[in-house]
Design an enzyme around this catalytic site. Sequence first.
Site, PDB file in Angstrom:
ATOM      1  N   HIS A 177       0.848  -1.195   0.000  1.00 22.47           N
ATOM      2  CA  HIS A 177       0.000   0.000   0.000  1.00 22.47           C
ATOM      3  C   HIS A 177       0.877   1.236   0.000  1.00 22.47           C
ATOM      4  O   HIS A 177       2.013   1.208   0.479  1.00 22.47           O
ATOM      5  CB  HIS A 177      -0.942   0.016   1.207  1.00 22.47           C
ATOM      6  CG  HIS A 177      -0.239  -0.102   2.526  1.00 22.47           C
ATOM      7  ND1 HIS A 177       0.245  -1.308   2.995  1.00 22.47           N
ATOM      8  CD2 HIS A 177       0.085   0.819   3.460  1.00 22.47           C
ATOM      9  CE1 HIS A 177       0.821  -1.127   4.171  1.00 22.47           C
ATOM     10  NE2 HIS A 177       0.754   0.167   4.470  1.00 22.47           N
TER      11      HIS A 177
ATOM     12  N   HIS B  84       0.893   5.175   1.246  1.00 23.11           N
ATOM     13  CA  HIS B  84       0.254   6.225   2.054  1.00 23.11           C
ATOM     14  C   HIS B  84       0.257   7.520   1.252  1.00 23.11           C
ATOM     15  O   HIS B  84       1.306   7.913   0.709  1.00 23.11           O
ATOM     16  CB  HIS B  84       1.049   6.493   3.338  1.00 23.11           C
ATOM     17  CG  HIS B  84       1.106   5.349   4.298  1.00 23.11           C
ATOM     18  ND1 HIS B  84       0.326   5.292   5.434  1.00 23.11           N
ATOM     19  CD2 HIS B  84       1.856   4.209   4.311  1.00 23.11           C
ATOM     20  CE1 HIS B  84       0.606   4.179   6.103  1.00 23.11           C
ATOM     21  NE2 HIS B  84       1.537   3.505   5.447  1.00 23.11           N
TER      22      HIS B  84
HETATM   23  P1  5GP Z   1       2.102   0.466   7.416  1.00 24.61           P
HETATM   24  O1  5GP Z   1       2.507   0.601   8.854  1.00 24.61           O
HETATM   25  O2  5GP Z   1       2.010  -0.999   7.018  1.00 24.61           O
HETATM   26  O3  5GP Z   1       2.909   1.286   6.465  1.00 24.61           O
HETATM   27  O4  5GP Z   1       0.636   1.089   7.331  1.00 24.61           O
HETATM   28  C1  5GP Z   1      -0.501   0.378   7.680  1.00 24.61           C
HETATM   29  C2  5GP Z   1      -1.607   1.387   7.891  1.00 24.61           C
HETATM   30  O5  5GP Z   1      -2.836   0.702   7.893  1.00 24.61           O
HETATM   31  C3  5GP Z   1      -1.513   2.141   9.224  1.00 24.61           C
HETATM   32  O6  5GP Z   1      -1.389   3.536   8.986  1.00 24.61           O
HETATM   33  C4  5GP Z   1      -2.821   1.792   9.928  1.00 24.61           C
HETATM   34  O7  5GP Z   1      -3.392   2.872  10.614  1.00 24.61           O
HETATM   35  C5  5GP Z   1      -3.704   1.330   8.785  1.00 24.61           C
HETATM   36  N1  5GP Z   1      -4.700   0.335   9.175  1.00 24.61           N
HETATM   37  C6  5GP Z   1      -4.502  -0.759   9.958  1.00 24.61           C
HETATM   38  N2  5GP Z   1      -5.656  -1.444  10.094  1.00 24.61           N
HETATM   39  C7  5GP Z   1      -6.593  -0.783   9.373  1.00 24.61           C
HETATM   40  C8  5GP Z   1      -7.995  -1.015   9.129  1.00 24.61           C
HETATM   41  O8  5GP Z   1      -8.603  -1.984   9.601  1.00 24.61           O
HETATM   42  N3  5GP Z   1      -8.636  -0.116   8.345  1.00 24.61           N
HETATM   43  C9  5GP Z   1      -7.981   0.953   7.797  1.00 24.61           C
HETATM   44  N4  5GP Z   1      -8.724   1.784   7.038  1.00 24.61           N
HETATM   45  N5  5GP Z   1      -6.680   1.215   8.019  1.00 24.61           N
HETATM   46  C10 5GP Z   1      -5.993   0.353   8.787  1.00 24.61           C
END
Ligand code: 5GP
Length: 139
Positions: A100, A102
């Site tokens: 993903h 951001h």
């Molecule tokens: P990472 O840390 O992998 O770069 O980002 C994962 C993101 O996913 C985090 O910013 C977190 O807030 C978001 N996230 C985790 N669980 C969920 C969810 O159930 N729904 C949504 N919309 N975002 C989520």
Amino acid sequence: MEEKDIFCRIIDGEIQSNIVYEDQDVIAILDISQTTRGHTLVMPKKHYGDFLACPAELMGKVMNVAQKLGQAMMRELGADGVNILSNVGEAAGQSVPHFHVHVIPRYLDAQGGFRIEMQSQKVNMLELHDLADQIKESL
Ligand code: 5GP
């Protein structure tokens, strides 16, 4: 069978989310934890573990949507800037193992947000030259 990650479950409609964009290949949802107002995650619907695993053509589609989202944030949310960020691996802070990107709108006068502090180290020119060669040769 391996357990589905949270984004696969959202894509399959098993878990609610706030969808801001969707087509055949790509979906964008609001991050449940809003680093700033409008913080959005854009990802392929098909599961790839991270940025490095995503095929080039699909990457193009994901990044096109990220660009459109950034433009909309500047235009409609009044953002002054945007961070585009994809974490790869635990060492980089990745917490969900589904590629993903951001898209994080930034506001000059807002509370919150984050700062990327580069802890730079001095290196000599010869080391830099060798490092560039090492990366170049592996591409
Ligand atoms: P990472 O840390 O992998 O770069 O980002 C994962 C993101 O996913 C985090 O910013 C977190 O807030 C978001 N996230 C985790 N669980 C969920 C969810 O159930 N729904 C949504 N919309 N975002 C989520």
